[in-house]
Every structure is written in C-alpha cells, then in structure tokens.
Design an enzyme around this catalytic site. Structure first.
Site, mmCIF file in Angstrom:
data_model
loop_
_atom_site.group_PDB
_atom_site.id
_atom_site.type_symbol
_atom_site.label_atom_id
_atom_site.label_comp_id
_atom_site.label_asym_id
_atom_site.label_seq_id
_atom_site.Cartn_x
_atom_site.Cartn_y
_atom_site.Cartn_z
ATOM 1 N N HIS A 63 -74.706 -10.054 -37.161
ATOM 2 C CA HIS A 63 -74.603 -8.677 -36.676
ATOM 3 C C HIS A 63 -75.258 -7.751 -37.686
ATOM 4 C CE1 HIS A 63 -71.916 -5.254 -34.851
ATOM 5 N NE2 HIS A 63 -73.178 -4.905 -34.974
ATOM 6 N N GLU A 125 -80.253 -1.645 -37.463
ATOM 7 C CA GLU A 125 -79.503 -2.149 -38.613
ATOM 8 C C GLU A 125 -80.124 -1.685 -39.924
ATOM 9 O OE1 GLU A 125 -76.566 -3.831 -38.762
ATOM 10 O OE2 GLU A 125 -76.451 -3.394 -36.615
ATOM 11 N N HIS A 129 -77.821 0.898 -41.981
ATOM 12 C CA HIS A 129 -77.201 0.201 -43.114
ATOM 13 C C HIS A 129 -78.191 -0.175 -44.222
ATOM 14 C CE1 HIS A 129 -73.524 -0.129 -40.760
ATOM 15 N NE2 HIS A 129 -74.224 -0.635 -39.762
#
Length: 247
Positions: A63, A125, A129
C-alpha cells in the site's frame, strides 16, 4: 515611506520562503510499511479493479511507505519543484512495482476504462508520503527501497506457516499478531475493513522501519496504528491457488 514598505514586503517574503522550506524539509521519526491483502480490498461494497497488466499475484501487495511521528501524527504532501513526481525516474523498476505495488482502485465513471491505474497510485503515494522522506530517499530510492522491503519479508508465507490461510474462514487477531511476531521478529499492526455483508476481514499489516532507510531496517513500532478489528476476523479468498488447501 516607499522604501519602508519595500523592506517590509521583502522581510515578509523571506519569512514565507523560510516557512515553506521548513514544511518541505519536515523531519519524521520512523516509517510505516503497509501491505494489503487484495482479497480484502476487492471483497467490499466498492469492489476493485485490476490494472492492465492483469490480476495481481496471489500475495500481499504494497500500500505504501509512510513517514510518521512518534506521537501518532504524520507529515504529508511535502511538495516542492525538485521532488515532484517524474515517471521517468522509476522506469527501470516499473516491472517490479507492477507485481508488488499494483493499484486496485477503480477509475472514475467519467473514464472509459475498467482498469485501475498503477501510475496514478504511485504518483499519489509519492506526493502524499514520499515527498516527506525526500531528505533520506529521493523518488527512485523511495520506490526501490519499498520494493526491497516487500522482498525481504513474505507475510503470506509467514501466516501460512502458522495455519492462517486466505480461505474465507475466521481467525483470531491475536493469533495473527503472534504469527507476525514469530516470523518477522517484530510486532505488527493489524488493520481491518468490512466486506459487502458487514463482516470484518484482515485488510492490512503494518510493520515499522527505521527513518535511516538502511537495508533491512525493520524496528519495533514506537506506536502502532489504531486497531479497528474485533477479536476474530475473516481472511478472505482472493482466488483459488494451489498453495491453499481449502478442503
């Protein structure tokens, strides 16, 4: 008066630039390395869609790798011009990412497609992040390091070795935790979702990684993610596999 106003504007501009740089270079304490079970992502009311490369492998998939603080909060979207997502920077590892880090999200109804979009997931992502780990990992290193973490620990095999199989049966969350601890040496976080009937199912397993991003740098979690699971959860079937004896 004009000179005074100009000086004031210049000072304010420098303060804004300084604050922007602080936001971009914000430090963090450790990473959450999050893997998800595709069967749980697909067995929901929303369902799932597979990428053009086909159905993901019969295994946990990535993930994300998320910088976190020891107090449970986390930085996000630490964007700047220099760390904006660039597909060409990961061209050599895309084949690995397609296997271990596929998207399962369905496209919007406006798009004339039934396939998920891997690149959209990877861009998200990195933007949310990865940019916050830029002082440690540039874009290529972020994806390469995360893929290496996946290769180092085989969560599915660890669970199978302890009799925990994706066969649609119920399993004790405590037993799952014990299996992860035994197989990895570290306590893991367990996250659940619900299927279309409202049953809780094993969705994600979270391990912690040292902020230095050194090789094989798993650590005990300073703080585990919020547990949202009952005592027993379903481990849903993804698709039939010769690895699993469901008899």
């Amino acid at each position: 008066m004009k000179m005074r106003n100009s000086s004031s504007i210049a000072i304010k501009f420098l303060m804004l630039v300084t604050l922007a740089n602080i936001c971009v270079s914000q430090d963090f304490d450790f990473f959450y390395f999050v893997q998800q079970w595709p069967g749980s992502s697909c067995d929901t009311q929303q369902g799932c869609c597979f990428p053009q490369t086909g159905r993901p492998a019969f295994n946990f998939t990535i993930h994300g790798l998320w910088p976190n603080f020891n107090n449970g909060s986390y930085p996000s979207n630490c964007k700047s011009v220099e760390n904006s997502f660039d597909e060409s920077k990961i061209s050599d590892i895309i084949p690995r990412a397609e296997i271990s880090w596929p998207s399962l999200s369905c496209p919007s109804k406006k798009k004339n497609s039934t396939n998920s979009d891997n690149m959209k997931l990877w861009k998200h992502e990195w933007g949310k992040h990865g940019t916050c780990s830029y002082s440690v990992l540039d874009q290529h290193a972020y994806f390469d390091f995360t893929l290496n973490l996946k290769d180092h620990i085989d969560l599915l095999q660890i669970l199978l070795n302890n009799g925990i199989k994706p066969d649609g049966e119920m399993y004790s969350v405590e037993k799952i935790r014990e299996a992860i601890k035994e197989g990895t040496g570290f306590e893991g976080g367990i996250r659940c979702n619900t299927d279309a009937s409202g049953n809780s199912q094993l969705n994600e397993i979270v391990l912690c990684v040292d902020k230095s991003a050194a090789s094989e740098s798993f650590i005990e979690c300073p703080i585990l993610p919020d547990a949202n699971c009952p005592d027993d959860v379903e481990f849903p079937i993804f698709y039939e596999s010769p690895l699993i004896d469901t008899a």
